[in-house]
Design a protein around this motif. Structure first.
Motif, short mmCIF file in Angstrom:
data_model
loop_
_atom_site.label_atom_id
_atom_site.label_comp_id
_atom_site.label_asym_id
_atom_site.label_seq_id
_atom_site.Cartn_x
_atom_site.Cartn_y
_atom_site.Cartn_z
N LEU A 49 0.83 -1.20 0.00
CA LEU A 49 0.00 0.00 0.00
C LEU A 49 0.86 1.25 0.00
N GLY A 50 2.03 1.16 0.61
CA GLY A 50 2.95 2.29 0.62
C GLY A 50 3.44 2.65 -0.77
N VAL A 51 3.59 1.64 -1.64
CA VAL A 51 3.97 1.90 -3.03
C VAL A 51 2.88 2.71 -3.73
N LEU A 52 1.63 2.30 -3.55
CA LEU A 52 0.51 3.01 -4.17
C LEU A 52 0.42 4.44 -3.64
N LEU A 53 0.62 4.59 -2.34
CA LEU A 53 0.55 5.90 -1.72
C LEU A 53 1.67 6.80 -2.24
N ALA A 87 -1.01 4.09 10.04
CA ALA A 87 -0.61 5.29 9.30
C ALA A 87 0.90 5.46 9.31
N GLU A 88 1.52 5.13 10.41
CA GLU A 88 2.99 5.24 10.50
C GLU A 88 3.66 4.20 9.61
N LEU A 89 3.11 2.97 9.58
CA LEU A 89 3.67 1.95 8.70
C LEU A 89 3.56 2.37 7.24
N LEU A 90 2.43 2.95 6.88
CA LEU A 90 2.23 3.42 5.51
C LEU A 90 3.20 4.56 5.19
N ALA A 91 3.40 5.45 6.14
CA ALA A 91 4.31 6.58 5.93
C ALA A 91 5.74 6.08 5.70
N ARG A 92 6.19 5.14 6.52
CA ARG A 92 7.55 4.61 6.37
C ARG A 92 7.72 3.93 5.01
N ALA A 93 6.72 3.15 4.61
CA ALA A 93 6.80 2.45 3.33
C ALA A 93 6.80 3.44 2.17
N ALA A 94 5.96 4.46 2.25
CA ALA A 94 5.89 5.46 1.19
C ALA A 94 7.20 6.24 1.06
N ARG A 96 10.22 5.23 1.73
CA ARG A 96 11.25 4.39 1.09
C ARG A 96 11.10 4.44 -0.43
N VAL A 97 9.87 4.34 -0.90
CA VAL A 97 9.62 4.36 -2.34
C VAL A 97 9.93 5.73 -2.92
N MET A 98 9.53 6.78 -2.24
CA MET A 98 9.76 8.14 -2.71
C MET A 98 11.25 8.44 -2.83
N ARG A 99 12.02 7.97 -1.90
CA ARG A 99 13.48 8.21 -1.94
C ARG A 99 14.13 7.48 -3.10
N ARG A 100 13.63 6.27 -3.41
CA ARG A 100 14.20 5.52 -4.54
C ARG A 100 13.84 6.17 -5.87
#
Length: 232
Positions: A49-53, A87-94, A96-100
């Motif tokens: 879900l973090g990727v989608l976000l 929400a924190e788990l989603l934020a951390r995952a998002a 990571r993707v944003m930085r890449r």
């Protein structure tokens, strides 16, 4: 229209956040995945879900290059019961993707600064007006110097009526935050909101297309922001 989900004061005033976006509508597979994450504790789902976000966040045309990322805090009771904040788990995952995908974007997660200073009853089953009243004054910023003058990206799982996003954004703006940007995995459709709230209440007891919820960006000539629902 989004206005039909809001109480009268919310319809008459611009929101305290700059823009609110969501990946998709709260239904189908997206709803199922969020339920598995929130209520069944399948935390690895947050990575997907973090990727989608992240994809939705990176699509914001005027996204600042430096962001303080914050997750909507849970009540102490819910945090202890779940042992995690979705929400924190989603934020951390998002992040990571944003930085890449966009290395030049400076986004860092800030925790323990936005908190709840009083208990609130469950939002499930409340009307938009009741949800707004329930959250009034519920959030606070513990260290204003950590956010003053900054651009804050606020992350949550679902945007229902916007009451939580407004309450958090108001606390952040009072602390001196320049702008608040809100991003959620899902948002409620007008015709499904009441069913969704009842469904969330039941759950506590026992990839759609991208949409923009609210665009509060001032017009070039200094006009008022505009609201958009992205309805399908």
């Amino acid at each position: 229209m989004l206005d039909e989900l809001l109480c009268r004061p919310c319809r008459l005033t611009d929101p305290p956040f700059r823009r609110a976006v969501a990946h998709g509508v709260y239904r189908g597979n997206l709803r199922a995945l969020l339920h598995l994450l929130k209520y069944q504790g399948l935390t690895p789902i947050a990575d997907r879900l973090g990727v989608l976000l992240a994809e939705r966040i990176l699509a914001i045309p005027d996204l600042p290059q430096e962001l303080v990322v914050m997750a909507v805090p849970l009540s102490r009771k819910k945090r202890l019961a779940r042992n995690f904040n979705q929400a924190e788990l989603l934020a951390r995952a998002a992040i990571r993707v944003m930085r890449r995908r966009r290395p030049e974007l400076k986004a860092r997660l800030l925790t323990g600064v936005l908190g709840r200073q009083r208990s609130t009853e469950s939002q499930a089953g409340l009307t938009p007006h009741q949800r707004r009243a329930n959250l009034r004054g519920a959030f606070f910023v513990s260290r204003k110097e950590a956010v003053a003058g900054r651009e804050v990206l606020l992350i949550d799982d679902i945007y229902t009526t916007g009451a939580t996003a407004r309450a958090c954004s108001q606390a952040l703006r009072r602390a001196g935050v320049e702008n608040v940007w809100v991003a959620t995995v899902a948002r409620a459709q007008k015709e499904e909101t009441q069913r969704m709230l009842a469904e969330m209440d039941d759950a506590e007891d026992s990839a759609e297309s991208e949409v923009a919820l609210w665009d509060n960006v001032p017009a070039a000539a200094g006009g008022q922001g505009s609201a958009g629902t992205g309805e399908r």
